[in-house]
Structure formats: C-alpha cells, structure tokens
Motif scaffolding. Structure first.
Motif, PDB file in Angstrom:
ATOM      1  N   GLN A  99       0.752  -1.220  -0.035  1.00 15.88           N
ATOM      2  CA  GLN A  99       0.022  -0.005  -0.048  1.00 15.88           C
ATOM      3  C   GLN A  99       0.732   1.252  -0.120  1.00 15.88           C
ATOM      4  OE1 GLN A  99      -2.932  -0.369   3.155  1.00 15.88           O
ATOM      5  NE2 GLN A  99      -3.570  -2.367   2.366  1.00 15.88           N
ATOM      6  N   LEU A 100       2.060   1.185   0.665  1.00 15.65           N
ATOM      7  CA  LEU A 100       2.866   2.304   0.627  1.00 15.65           C
ATOM      8  C   LEU A 100       3.487   2.567  -0.851  1.00 15.65           C
ATOM      9  CD1 LEU A 100       4.212   4.639   1.958  1.00 15.65           C
ATOM     10  CD2 LEU A 100       6.115   3.017   2.692  1.00 15.65           C
ATOM     11  N   ARG A 101       3.801   1.482  -1.488  1.00 12.66           N
ATOM     12  CA  ARG A 101       4.388   1.792  -2.775  1.00 12.66           C
ATOM     13  C   ARG A 101       3.414   2.133  -3.695  1.00 12.66           C
ATOM     14  NH1 ARG A 101       6.647  -3.554  -1.572  1.00 12.66           N
ATOM     15  NH2 ARG A 101       4.860  -4.588  -2.730  1.00 12.66           N
ATOM     16  N   GLU A 102       2.160   1.786  -3.695  1.00 13.18           N
ATOM     17  CA  GLU A 102       1.204   2.137  -4.516  1.00 13.18           C
ATOM     18  C   GLU A 102       0.722   3.600  -4.068  1.00 13.18           C
ATOM     19  OE1 GLU A 102      -3.576   0.872  -5.844  1.00 13.18           O
ATOM     20  OE2 GLU A 102      -2.299  -0.341  -4.511  1.00 13.18           O
ATOM     21  N   SER A 103       1.020   4.113  -2.984  1.00  8.65           N
ATOM     22  CA  SER A 103       0.650   5.425  -2.528  1.00  8.65           C
ATOM     23  C   SER A 103       1.740   6.281  -3.072  1.00  8.65           C
ATOM     24  CB  SER A 103       0.785   5.637  -0.949  1.00  8.65           C
ATOM     25  OG  SER A 103      -0.306   4.943  -0.482  1.00  8.65           O
ATOM     26  N   GLN A 104       2.847   5.794  -3.265  1.00  8.82           N
ATOM     27  CA  GLN A 104       4.030   6.667  -3.764  1.00  8.82           C
ATOM     28  C   GLN A 104       3.822   6.462  -5.349  1.00  8.82           C
ATOM     29  OE1 GLN A 104       7.154   4.240  -2.385  1.00  8.82           O
ATOM     30  NE2 GLN A 104       7.368   5.418  -0.439  1.00  8.82           N
ATOM     31  N   LEU A 128      -5.959   2.321   1.692  1.00  7.63           N
ATOM     32  CA  LEU A 128      -4.740   2.925   0.582  1.00  7.63           C
ATOM     33  C   LEU A 128      -5.095   4.324   0.843  1.00  7.63           C
ATOM     34  CD1 LEU A 128      -2.904   2.673  -1.424  1.00  7.63           C
ATOM     35  CD2 LEU A 128      -4.742   2.664  -3.183  1.00  7.63           C
ATOM     36  N   VAL A 129      -6.320   4.924   1.006  1.00  8.21           N
ATOM     37  CA  VAL A 129      -6.537   6.427   1.258  1.00  8.21           C
ATOM     38  C   VAL A 129      -5.995   6.832   2.538  1.00  8.21           C
ATOM     39  CG1 VAL A 129      -8.228   7.911   1.968  1.00  8.21           C
ATOM     40  CG2 VAL A 129      -8.595   6.335   0.176  1.00  8.21           C
ATOM     41  N   MET A 130      -5.988   5.780   3.526  1.00  8.81           N
ATOM     42  CA  MET A 130      -5.415   6.284   4.979  1.00  8.81           C
ATOM     43  C   MET A 130      -3.609   6.322   4.936  1.00  8.81           C
ATOM     44  SD  MET A 130      -5.292   3.860   8.415  1.00  8.81           S
ATOM     45  CE  MET A 130      -6.033   4.615   9.698  1.00  8.81           C
ATOM     46  N   VAL A 131      -3.080   5.384   4.208  1.00  9.02           N
ATOM     47  CA  VAL A 131      -1.712   5.351   3.929  1.00  9.02           C
ATOM     48  C   VAL A 131      -1.372   6.338   3.342  1.00  9.02           C
ATOM     49  CG1 VAL A 131       0.082   4.150   2.993  1.00  9.02           C
ATOM     50  CG2 VAL A 131      -1.550   2.793   4.329  1.00  9.02           C
ATOM     51  N   PHE A 132      -1.977   6.843   2.116  1.00  9.56           N
ATOM     52  CA  PHE A 132      -1.489   7.841   1.263  1.00  9.56           C
ATOM     53  C   PHE A 132      -1.583   9.215   2.001  1.00  9.56           C
ATOM     54  CE2 PHE A 132      -2.356  11.483  -1.487  1.00  9.56           C
ATOM     55  CZ  PHE A 132      -1.456  11.240  -2.529  1.00  9.56           C
ATOM     56  N   TYR A 133      -2.660   9.748   2.711  1.00  8.94           N
ATOM     57  CA  TYR A 133      -2.688  10.831   3.303  1.00  8.94           C
ATOM     58  C   TYR A 133      -1.929  10.847   4.732  1.00  8.94           C
ATOM     59  CZ  TYR A 133      -6.197  12.138  -0.158  1.00  8.94           C
ATOM     60  OH  TYR A 133      -6.747  12.292  -1.690  1.00  8.94           O
ATOM     61  N   SER A 134      -1.752   9.816   5.316  1.00  6.50           N
ATOM     62  CA  SER A 134      -0.901   9.593   6.488  1.00  6.50           C
ATOM     63  C   SER A 134       0.293  10.077   6.083  1.00  6.50           C
ATOM     64  CB  SER A 134      -1.087   8.515   7.075  1.00  6.50           C
ATOM     65  OG  SER A 134      -2.248   7.950   7.534  1.00  6.50           O
TER      66      SER A 134
END
Length: 317
Positions: A220-225, A250-256
C-alpha cells in the motif's frame, strides 16, 4: 368491474400507508444468526491456526457463565446483542495476539470483557491457553483515543475482518486518524524484522499472519508513492456502501504519509458516498457512532442516515 378496481385501489393505498409508516417506525433488531463465521476473517488471511487456538481457549461453560451474568446485569440488552458484542471482543483478542499495543476502543465490547474478568480462574486459564501469559485489562480513560494507536488498529482490522454495521456501532469511526508518519517514512529502510519489533507481537504461531500484514502495508505504501507521482493530491474511488472498506486502507496510508497534518481534511472526502437518489444527501461509510436507526455525523456537522440494507449485515427489520 368498477367496484373491483375501487376496492383494489383502496387496498393498495392502505398497504402503501401501512408500509410507509412501518418503514419509518419499525426498529432494526440484531440477530445472532447474521454473525459471520470464522470471526468474519477475510478469505485470503492466513489465520486458521490463531482462530482455532482462540476458540479452543474459550470453552462453552465459561462463555455461558459470562453471558448469564452479563444479561442479568444488563436486562435491557438482548441475547442477540450479547452475542454480537462477544463476537467483536473475540476479534479484539485476535488482534491482541499479534499487535504490539492494542488499547480497548469500545465501551460496548469492554463491558463484556469486564464480566469475563469476574471469573478469575477461568479468565486466567483462557489467557494462558491463548497467549501463554495473563492478558491484563487496561481501560481507556482518555476522552479521545490515542490517535496513532487507533489508526493502526483500524488499518489492521480492515486487513483482517469483514465489516458489519454492528462493527461500526461497537467501535465508532474508522480511519479518522492518520497512521504514524515516522513509521511509514522509515519503512523503506526498515527490515521486516525491524518492522515486526516496532509494530507486532511475533510468536511461532502467528509469523505467517504478521508477514502477510507487513506485505500488505509495504504494498500500500508503494502504491501510494506511485499515485503521488502522477497526482500529488491523490484520487481514489469513493465507497458506495455503508461499511465498505475496500480501498480505504490505501486512502489512509496515502494521506498519512503525504499530508499527515491535514489528514482528515483530505481523507474525509472518501468517508462518505454520495447518493444519487433519496432523501439524504449522503450516507455514512466509516462513521459509526449511532444506533441502528440513528443518524451519523460526518465530522463536519452534516447528518447522514444509514440503514441495515446497505451494510454488511447484522440487522433485520
């Protein structure tokens, strides 16, 4: 023929009035028959061994004693609601076996835990069989939960379990707080062992599950990047059903990771799904502090109504 049509039309009007008045006043009730099997674990989650260990550590005789005491002390609560609270408590125990820190975030679930503690010998035996040590009860006395601990609780919960409407009612808002940005920022430099030491309580019987969660978090972190590289503000699909958590991790990981200090300013846009039709302008997706027939508040002063027909189950008209 005319008389028949008049009678039929009259009957139809009476039925419609009866249906509409009943629809507005008929209270939703919990049914234990709707409780998901296997704690509602998602199909791909490798957790059969831990689930089996938990169930074996809670004999029927012990749970039945707890149930009788609880229902005697809380006559306003139905047998079915007790079973739903116990279901969520078992999920909490499950999380407790793998996470480094697991505060109790639900007063409803905590009440059942309190009664379990009253049977001291049985509770000690349960703790030893399940965890190999005493599972101590530490009440959460803070008016607001520890934000980053609650955030990681929500993230892990969403990776493991099916969400029902009662889940929202028991635990309150999900994904309202950002995850620990420092941990996310160090993930690329952390080894799996360092991540385990930071976040998880690793034992022989849960290593596969912990590895699964670490894989999920890294992915999820890779996808956020990747998303950030193409759209700095991020763009995600909005959930369409109450309780739908697909994509919200994924929303949570991205905006965090990218907007920690403004997390809720961005994340709340994905907390509600817009209804094309109906009397309400929005429906709650991860706000869950109301009762079965209550409205939910979106955190911005807007009231959103929900019904059992639009969620993962647990209720019946």
């Amino acid at each position: 023929m005319g008389i028949f049509l008049t009678i039929a039309a009259g009957a139809g009007i009476l039925f419609a009035i009866s249906y509409l008045s009943g629809k507005g006043s008929k209270k939703k009730v919990l049914l234990k028959e709707n409780i998901p099997n296997r704690l509602g674990l998602l199909e791909e989650v490798p957790a059969s061994a831990i689930l089996h260990k938990l169930e074996n550590a809670l004999p029927y005789e012990y749970i039945n004693q707890v149930k009788l005491r609880f229902l005697s002390d809380h006559p306003q609560i139905s047998d079915d609601e007790f079973e739903w609270r116990l279901f969520e408590l078992k999920r909490y125990f499950f999380l407790n076996s793998i996470m480094k820190s697991t505060p109790m975030f639900s007063s409803k679930v905590d009440e059942v835990w309190h009664d379990m503690l009253m049977f001291t010998k049985q509770y000690e035996a349960f703790s030893e069989r399940y965890l190999g040590k005493m599972l101590h009860h530490t009440p959460n006395l803070e008016p607001e939960p520890a934000p980053q601990e609650r955030a990681f609780f929500d993230w892990a919960f969403a990776q493991l379990f099916e969400i029902t409407e009662y889940t929202w009612q028991a635990w309150g808002d999900f994904f309202h707080y950002p995850m620990d940005r420092e941990v996310l920022q160090k993930m690329s430099s952390f080894s799996d062992d360092e991540l385990k030491q930071q976040l998880f309580n690793v034992k022989e019987d849960n290593q596969e599950l912990v590895n699964y969660l670490i894989t999920q978090l890294r992915a999820q972190l890779r996808e956020s990047q990747e998303i950030y590289n193409s759209d700095k503000k991020g763009a995600f699909e909005r959930p369409v059903l109450f309780g739908d958590l697909s994509g919200l991790s994924l929303v949570m990981v991205f905006y965090s990771y990218y907007y920690f200090d403004e997390y809720w300013d961005y994340a709340q846009a994905y907390a509600y799904s817009t209804q094309a039709h109906g009397t309400s302008s929005c429906s709650a997706v991860f706000c869950g502090t109301g009762g079965h027939n209550d409205s939910h508040n979106d955190g911005g002063g807007h009231s959103c109504s929900s019904s059992c027909s639009s969620c993962g189950g647990g209720c019946s008209s």
